[in-house]
Structures are given as C-alpha cells and as structure tokens.
Design a protein around this motif. Sequence first.
Motif, PDB file in Angstrom:
ATOM      1  N   CYS A  30       0.745  -1.188  -0.028  1.00 43.91           N
ATOM      2  CA  CYS A  30      -0.206  -0.037   0.075  1.00 43.91           C
ATOM      3  C   CYS A  30       0.917   1.228   0.081  1.00 43.91           C
ATOM      4  N   GLY A  31       0.266   2.227  -0.513  1.00 42.57           N
ATOM      5  CA  GLY A  31       1.098   3.645  -0.528  1.00 42.57           C
ATOM      6  C   GLY A  31       0.888   4.117   0.890  1.00 42.57           C
ATOM      7  N   LYS A  32       1.538   5.194   1.067  1.00 46.08           N
ATOM      8  CA  LYS A  32       1.202   5.970   2.381  1.00 46.08           C
ATOM      9  C   LYS A  32       1.432   7.515   2.112  1.00 46.08           C
ATOM     10  N   LEU A  33       1.042   8.352   3.138  1.00 48.79           N
ATOM     11  CA  LEU A  33       0.744   9.621   2.933  1.00 48.79           C
ATOM     12  C   LEU A  33       2.349  10.232   3.097  1.00 48.79           C
ATOM     13  N   SER A  34       2.717  11.094   2.471  1.00 50.58           N
ATOM     14  CA  SER A  34       4.148  11.773   2.778  1.00 50.58           C
ATOM     15  C   SER A  34       4.276  12.560   4.113  1.00 50.58           C
ATOM     16  N   ASP A  35       5.639  12.323   4.891  1.00 46.97           N
ATOM     17  CA  ASP A  35       5.639  12.743   6.269  1.00 46.97           C
ATOM     18  C   ASP A  35       7.121  13.186   6.138  1.00 46.97           C
ATOM     19  N   PRO A  36       7.367  14.448   6.243  1.00 47.54           N
ATOM     20  CA  PRO A  36       6.663  15.333   6.557  1.00 47.54           C
ATOM     21  C   PRO A  36       5.722  15.907   5.178  1.00 47.54           C
ATOM     22  N   GLU A  37       4.604  16.436   5.462  1.00 50.12           N
ATOM     23  CA  GLU A  37       3.826  16.924   4.342  1.00 50.12           C
ATOM     24  C   GLU A  37       4.527  17.433   3.152  1.00 50.12           C
ATOM     25  N   ASP A  38       4.205  17.019   1.847  1.00 47.19           N
ATOM     26  CA  ASP A  38       5.086  17.293   0.903  1.00 47.19           C
ATOM     27  C   ASP A  38       3.782  18.021  -0.184  1.00 47.19           C
ATOM     28  N   PRO A  39       4.004  19.381  -0.611  1.00 51.14           N
ATOM     29  CA  PRO A  39       2.771  19.824  -1.355  1.00 51.14           C
ATOM     30  C   PRO A  39       2.792  19.316  -2.971  1.00 51.14           C
ATOM     31  N   ASP A  40       3.856  18.783  -3.232  1.00 47.85           N
ATOM     32  CA  ASP A  40       4.209  18.225  -4.504  1.00 47.85           C
ATOM     33  C   ASP A  40       3.938  16.734  -4.615  1.00 47.85           C
ATOM     34  N   ASN A  41       3.774  16.193  -3.686  1.00 48.36           N
ATOM     35  CA  ASN A  41       3.784  14.707  -3.467  1.00 48.36           C
ATOM     36  C   ASN A  41       2.885  14.278  -2.211  1.00 48.36           C
ATOM     37  N   LEU A  42       1.560  14.333  -2.389  1.00 48.24           N
ATOM     38  CA  LEU A  42       0.779  14.034  -1.184  1.00 48.24           C
ATOM     39  C   LEU A  42       1.188  12.569  -0.657  1.00 48.24           C
ATOM     40  N   CYS A  43       1.289  11.641  -1.548  1.00 48.90           N
ATOM     41  CA  CYS A  43       1.920  10.362  -1.051  1.00 48.90           C
ATOM     42  C   CYS A  43       3.190  10.259  -1.141  1.00 48.90           C
ATOM     43  N   ASP A  44       4.067   9.323  -0.454  1.00 44.88           N
ATOM     44  CA  ASP A  44       5.190   9.031  -0.142  1.00 44.88           C
ATOM     45  C   ASP A  44       6.092   8.924  -1.453  1.00 44.88           C
ATOM     46  N   VAL A  45       7.219   9.536  -1.873  1.00 47.53           N
ATOM     47  CA  VAL A  45       7.618   9.106  -3.119  1.00 47.53           C
ATOM     48  C   VAL A  45       8.608   7.960  -3.066  1.00 47.53           C
ATOM     49  N   ASN A  46       8.546   7.346  -1.743  1.00 51.76           N
ATOM     50  CA  ASN A  46       9.614   6.276  -1.861  1.00 51.76           C
ATOM     51  C   ASN A  46       8.690   4.833  -2.131  1.00 51.76           C
ATOM     52  N   THR A  47       7.380   5.072  -2.279  1.00 51.00           N
ATOM     53  CA  THR A  47       6.288   3.826  -2.709  1.00 51.00           C
ATOM     54  C   THR A  47       5.548   4.349  -3.413  1.00 51.00           C
ATOM     55  N   ILE A  48       4.353   3.404  -3.880  1.00 46.52           N
ATOM     56  CA  ILE A  48       3.318   3.497  -4.837  1.00 46.52           C
ATOM     57  C   ILE A  48       2.311   4.580  -4.237  1.00 46.52           C
ATOM     58  N   ALA A  49       1.756   5.117  -5.397  1.00 40.18           N
ATOM     59  CA  ALA A  49       0.417   6.049  -5.437  1.00 40.18           C
ATOM     60  C   ALA A  49      -0.514   5.689  -6.353  1.00 40.18           C
ATOM     61  N   ASN A  50      -1.659   5.273  -5.889  1.00 41.40           N
ATOM     62  CA  ASN A  50      -2.755   5.129  -6.804  1.00 41.40           C
ATOM     63  C   ASN A  50      -2.366   4.215  -7.864  1.00 41.40           C
ATOM     64  N   PRO A  51      -2.211   2.966  -7.446  1.00 43.28           N
ATOM     65  CA  PRO A  51      -2.063   2.034  -8.706  1.00 43.28           C
ATOM     66  C   PRO A  51      -2.855   1.767  -9.493  1.00 43.28           C
ATOM     67  N   ASP A  52      -2.832   1.760 -10.845  1.00 46.16           N
ATOM     68  CA  ASP A  52      -4.128   1.677 -11.759  1.00 46.16           C
ATOM     69  C   ASP A  52      -3.741   0.505 -12.533  1.00 46.16           C
ATOM     70  N   ASN A  53      -2.625   0.240 -12.706  1.00 47.28           N
ATOM     71  CA  ASN A  53      -2.469  -1.023 -13.714  1.00 47.28           C
ATOM     72  C   ASN A  53      -1.283  -2.074 -13.121  1.00 47.28           C
ATOM     73  N   VAL A  54      -1.572  -3.226 -13.448  1.00 52.39           N
ATOM     74  CA  VAL A  54      -0.464  -4.075 -12.773  1.00 52.39           C
ATOM     75  C   VAL A  54      -0.157  -5.231 -13.750  1.00 52.39           C
ATOM     76  N   ALA A  55       0.969  -5.678 -13.926  1.00 52.65           N
ATOM     77  CA  ALA A  55       1.217  -6.563 -14.976  1.00 52.65           C
ATOM     78  C   ALA A  55       2.323  -7.528 -14.430  1.00 52.65           C
ATOM     79  N   ALA A  56       1.998  -8.927 -14.574  1.00 57.84           N
ATOM     80  CA  ALA A  56       3.051  -9.978 -14.065  1.00 57.84           C
ATOM     81  C   ALA A  56       4.403  -9.926 -15.166  1.00 57.84           C
ATOM     82  N   MET A  57       5.336 -10.151 -14.423  1.00 54.60           N
ATOM     83  CA  MET A  57       6.382 -10.480 -15.261  1.00 54.60           C
ATOM     84  C   MET A  57       7.200 -11.901 -15.448  1.00 54.60           C
TER      85      MET A  57
END
Length: 171
Positions: free
Chosen positions: A66-93
């Motif tokens: 799961c993604g998580k909110l950025s801490d401290p709050e980042d106005p350009d990146n509501l979600c932490d840039v070190n993990t996913i944000a709003n996954p829309d598509n997935v594909a197995a390799m």
Amino acid sequence: ITYSAETGKVYIGMTMVRRSMEDNAHANDIGLPNHIRLKQNKCGCVYELDVDPSTYLATTMKGLICGKLSDPEDPDNLCDVNTIANPDNVAAMHGHNMLLIAEDTTYHYNNILWLYDLGKRELVGRIGATPDLAEVCAPYFYPDVGGFSYITMVMQHPNLTSYGPSAIGYV
C-alpha cells in the motif's frame, strides 16, 4: 488485474481504499453486510488473491503493498515518493516472479512504473517515470522477442493542457 504463473495468484490494483471499502464509513454500507472493513488509504494498494486451481475462483484476498501519505507533508507529493501512489495497472513479469505497478495519480508529481519482487515481497524500485501529471498505463512484459526481453509502458496526457484543469487536485 494480472495473473502470475509463478505464484498462481491474481494481483489487482486499487487506486484508492475508500467509501464502501471502509468499515461502516459510507452510506452504501447502510442496511448491507459490512464485509470489507479497511482503513481509508488515499494512496491505494495492490492486493493478492489466492486462486483455487480446479475452479479458478479467488479464495482469499490480502494486501500486498500500500502507498502511504508523505511525512512530513509534501505539497508536490501527497503520497510518499518512496512507495506507490494510486496503482492503476499491474502486470506480471512471467519467468521473473516480478510485478509491474503503474501509477495514475496526482499525488506524485511524476507518475512511476514500479518493479515489485513477488519472491522477496518487496518493492525493488522505479523503472520508469513520466513528466508532471502524465499517467503510466498499459505496462507489459514481453519475455522473448528474438532472444530479448522487453518492458513497455504507455504514457497518457503528458502535460497540463492535455490533462485538463478540472482534474488537478481531485480527491
């Protein structure tokens, strides 16, 4: 949604966990069974489903990442840039026991194509990025094309004017 032959499981991206997925938090739950009881997650999750090989029916569903909110709050990146944000598509390799996770978000300044190791159960890192507010979509892995393997991704609306001003800051 994608199926991994290595794990025998199905993976599905949930862009956000909210409303009737929350525990009695939405009007849609009134008078109906409250089967899904999750905490809200604006950054979304990828879920893993066990599949019965004889019936091809999903028997369990659990959170993979799961993604998580950025801490401290980042106005350009509501979600932490070190993990996913709003996954829309997935594909197995296939053949690599890996998963591609594509973002469609305004909660990261740049949408990312992530690589997830299903064996180690950890996010490996970013393998693709888009310009501001462009969406990563249609990730795919070609295991053998003339002796080479390829990962592809498509990018939609790579600039603000093609995205449309009404979409900025959606909740």
